[in-house]
Design an enzyme around this catalytic site. Structure first.
Site, PDB file in Angstrom:
ATOM      1  N   TRP A 168       0.813  -1.223   0.000  1.00 24.22           N
ATOM      2  CA  TRP A 168       0.000   0.000   0.000  1.00 24.22           C
ATOM      3  C   TRP A 168       0.844   1.271   0.000  1.00 24.22           C
ATOM      4  O   TRP A 168       0.303   2.365  -0.077  1.00 24.22           O
ATOM      5  CB  TRP A 168      -0.943   0.025   1.206  1.00 24.22           C
ATOM      6  CG  TRP A 168      -0.322  -0.456   2.498  1.00 24.22           C
ATOM      7  CD1 TRP A 168      -0.518  -1.677   3.084  1.00 24.22           C
ATOM      8  CD2 TRP A 168       0.593   0.248   3.357  1.00 24.22           C
ATOM      9  NE1 TRP A 168       0.224  -1.775   4.246  1.00 24.22           N
ATOM     10  CE2 TRP A 168       0.913  -0.604   4.437  1.00 24.22           C
ATOM     11  CE3 TRP A 168       1.183   1.519   3.317  1.00 24.22           C
ATOM     12  CZ2 TRP A 168       1.780  -0.235   5.473  1.00 24.22           C
ATOM     13  CZ3 TRP A 168       2.053   1.884   4.339  1.00 24.22           C
ATOM     14  CH2 TRP A 168       2.333   1.012   5.403  1.00 24.22           C
ATOM     15  N   LYS A 192      -3.253  -8.131  -7.475  1.00 22.92           N
ATOM     16  CA  LYS A 192      -3.961  -7.990  -6.206  1.00 22.92           C
ATOM     17  C   LYS A 192      -3.374  -6.784  -5.485  1.00 22.92           C
ATOM     18  O   LYS A 192      -2.298  -6.851  -4.890  1.00 22.92           O
ATOM     19  CB  LYS A 192      -3.824  -9.232  -5.335  1.00 22.92           C
ATOM     20  CG  LYS A 192      -4.943  -9.293  -4.320  1.00 22.92           C
ATOM     21  CD  LYS A 192      -4.555  -9.815  -2.968  1.00 22.92           C
ATOM     22  CE  LYS A 192      -3.839  -8.871  -2.075  1.00 22.92           C
ATOM     23  NZ  LYS A 192      -4.551  -7.667  -1.659  1.00 22.92           N
ATOM     24  N   GLU A 268      10.041  -9.276  -2.898  1.00 21.47           N
ATOM     25  CA  GLU A 268      10.710  -8.037  -2.469  1.00 21.47           C
ATOM     26  C   GLU A 268      10.133  -7.677  -1.124  1.00 21.47           C
ATOM     27  O   GLU A 268       8.938  -7.400  -1.010  1.00 21.47           O
ATOM     28  CB  GLU A 268      10.447  -6.931  -3.461  1.00 21.47           C
ATOM     29  CG  GLU A 268      11.085  -7.226  -4.773  1.00 21.47           C
ATOM     30  CD  GLU A 268      11.448  -5.978  -5.489  1.00 21.47           C
ATOM     31  OE1 GLU A 268      11.930  -5.041  -4.844  1.00 21.47           O
ATOM     32  OE2 GLU A 268      11.225  -5.959  -6.690  1.00 21.47           O
ATOM     33  N   CYS A 303      10.211   0.666   2.238  1.00 27.60           N
ATOM     34  CA  CYS A 303      11.108  -0.455   2.547  1.00 27.60           C
ATOM     35  C   CYS A 303      12.564  -0.024   2.498  1.00 27.60           C
ATOM     36  O   CYS A 303      13.401  -0.634   3.134  1.00 27.60           O
ATOM     37  CB  CYS A 303      10.843  -1.589   1.568  1.00 27.60           C
ATOM     38  SG  CYS A 303      10.880  -1.031  -0.116  1.00 27.60           S
ATOM     39  N   GLU A 402      11.779  -3.448  11.667  1.00 25.60           N
ATOM     40  CA  GLU A 402      11.293  -2.473  10.693  1.00 25.60           C
ATOM     41  C   GLU A 402      10.081  -1.754  11.286  1.00 25.60           C
ATOM     42  O   GLU A 402       9.084  -2.391  11.621  1.00 25.60           O
ATOM     43  CB  GLU A 402      10.905  -3.191   9.401  1.00 25.60           C
ATOM     44  CG  GLU A 402      10.492  -2.227   8.318  1.00 25.60           C
ATOM     45  CD  GLU A 402      10.123  -2.923   7.025  1.00 25.60           C
ATOM     46  OE1 GLU A 402       9.371  -3.913   7.090  1.00 25.60           O
ATOM     47  OE2 GLU A 402      10.574  -2.465   5.963  1.00 25.60           O
TER      48      GLU A 402
END
Ligand code: NAD
Length: 500
Positions: A168, A192, A268, A303, A402
């Site tokens: 997202w 998707k 990824e 990321c 993270e």
């Protein structure tokens, strides 16, 4: 739609937007077979934005069958590379024509600052389609160096039906990073989008149909990842899954593949990326400017966010002061306001997760020097302050996990060896940045860093010509962008001929 980068005009255009909310299967918008919808929430207000078709395994099956039919008929796969190039270039032109609308869709749906959507996400999307369109008829196959009695051709063929599962945080751009090479190489695809951000992918599919992409080649099924993601990845008629998202879900996809038809899985995944500032780093104002951009850009929901700043002890105090100065520019606000640099977190649960990490940092003894709490609570949106922790220790959660929010952890080191060891002390390996004025040292340290992209004296993910993806638990074969992305959506075939 014509739109100047001016607040009032942007808000007026946003109010007039029409949303595509139904699944796109076999060239048409359709309701979910169950008739169910789910609420998509505007993260800047906490209010309902749209009701989106909530697909399930029945819709997944329809979409995969449509993709399979189109592939077997060869309506796209068997077109000449030059024809595929022409159509994808036309698609890029149409996306450019609708740039402002697409930018607004991602701004409303994901809470991304409108200035970023208009100047980065959508222009990069257009460029990505153009880059992969152009390569369609420029890559040659090979002839192997066999003896005189044979000819062996080594050719690349499309994989077949590819599923693209998107995150997202860069909705349309990640769609382009997958679709550019998937379509350029002649595959059919089921997309998707993330449950939170389906609007731009649905509009993209409609624009692709307008560009002339044949029915069934590009399908979009919105809905809950755990339900339809799993159905897609277990489907025996799917040849490959290309995924960008969390390491946890990526791991799950490998199980789905093993349990079903051993489809190719390209992953990824996440990152806990280091920014290494060596003692000869040069202009610290510029380092600070790059460093805060690297962690606060896209709200830190990135990321490749450089959420660990490793600084030589000699520069530490000076650099921390400059980081605080450079952070002043990073205004939290309404993503529709062109002056905003930090929009809301994607959803309430994610806001809570980020605030939870900030609390963990305080409890574990890191020194909070900026932010540290929720922002704009009266807006109803999920905003968090740009936050910096100093005196972070390598074992603290904020140094290891993270966070996916605008939270920077500053750690210190004394030697180059320590810096490299600290930088590599992570399960991830997506990106790293490195600051030094010594070119030999820059290359030596860049080679020692275990990451898919290392940027020297800047924060960068490269451009369309450079591969993007991770080492270690940041990835599994998956590379977006460049000719390497192109290759991974093809199978290698040897055609061996005995000469008479
Ligand atoms: P996520 O893994 O929760 O979701 C990613 C996608 O997977 C969504 O479309 C989701 O609906 C779907 N999904 C969820 N459960 C699934 C399941 N069981 N089976 C199949 N699909 C499923 O991640 P996110 O929250 O959307 O994105 C944040 C994560 O993505 C972060 O960890 C970030 O680092 C990573 N990310 C990586 C890159 C990269 O290029 N490496 C880029 C952007 C984001």
């Amino acid at each position: 739609m014509s739109l100047k980068l001016e607040s009032k005009a942007i808000k007026a255009a946003a109010a007039k937007l029409k949303f595509r909310t139904r699944a796109f299967i076999d060239g048409q918008f359709v309701n979910a077979a169950s008739g169910q919808t789910y609420d998509s929430i505007n993260p800047a207000t906490g209010k309902l934005l749209a009701k989106i078709a909530s697909c399930d395994s029945a819709d997944v099956d329809r979409a995969v069958q449509a993709a399979r039919r189109s592939f077997e008929k060869g309506v796209w796969a068997k077109r000449s590379p030059a024809e595929r190039k022409r159509l994808l270039l036309h698609l890029a032109d149409l996306l450019e024509k609708n740039l402002e609308e697409l930018a607004l869709l991602d701004c409303l749906d994901a809470g991304k600052p409108i200035a970023d959507c208009l100047t980065m996400d959508v222009p990069d999307t257009v460029h990505c389609f153009r880059w992969h369109a152009e390569i369609a008829d420029k890559e040659y196959d090979k002839v192997a160096p066999t003896g005189p009695g044979n000819v062996a051709m080594i050719v690349r063929e499309p994989l077949g039906v590819v599923v693209a599962i998107l995150p997202w945080n860069f909705p349309i751009q990640m769609a382009a990073w997958k679709l550019g090479p998937i379509l350029s190489t002649g595959n059919s695809v089921v997309v998707k989008p993330a449950r939170q951000t389906s609007l731009s992918a649905l509009r993209l599919a409609e624009i692709a149909a307008e560009a002339g992409l044949p029915e069934g080649v590009l399908n979009v099924v919105p809905g809950n990842g755990a339900v339809i993601g799993a159905a897609l990845c277990r489907h025996r008629d799917v040849d490959a899954v290309a995924f960008t998202g969390s390491t946890e879900v990526g791991r799950q996809l490998l199980h789905y593949s093993a349990e079903s038809n051993l489809k190719r899985v390209l992953l990824e995944l996440g990152g806990k990326n280091p920014q290494v500032v060596l003692e000869d780093a040069g202009d610290l104002d510029e380092v600070a400017r790059q460093a805060v951009n690297c962690v606060f850009w896209n709200m830190g929901e990135n990321c490749s966010s450089g959420s660990r700043l490793l600084v030589h002890r000699k520069l530490h105090d000076k650099l921390v002061a400059k980081l605080l100065e450079a952070s002043q520019e990073w205004r939290v606000g309404d993503p529709l306001d062109p002056a905003t640099k930090i929009g809301p977190m994607i959803e309430e649960s994610h806001l809570k997760k980020v605030l939870g990490y900030i609390e963990a940092g305080k409890k574990e003894g890191a020194k909070l020097v900026l932010g540290g709490g929720r922002a704009l609570p009266d807006s109803g949106g999920f905003f968090v302050q740009a936050t910096i922790f100093d005196q972070v220790k390598p074992a603290m959660r904020i140094a290891r996990e993270e966070i996916f929010g605008p939270v920077l952890s500053v750690l210190s080191f004394d030697t180059e060896e320590q810096a490299i060891a600290l930088a590599n002390d992570t399960a991830y390996g997506l990106t790293a940045s490195l600051y030094t004025q010594d070119i030999s040292r820059a290359h030596r340290v860049a080679r020692a860093l275990r990451a898919g992209t290392v940027s020297i004296n800047c924060f960068s993910e490269g451009d369309a010509s450079t591969p993007f993806g991770g080492f270690k638990q940041s990835g599994f074969f998956g590379r977006d962008k460049s000719v390497f992305a192109h290759y991974q959506y093809t199978e290698l075939k040897t055609i061996w001929t005995q000469l008479g």
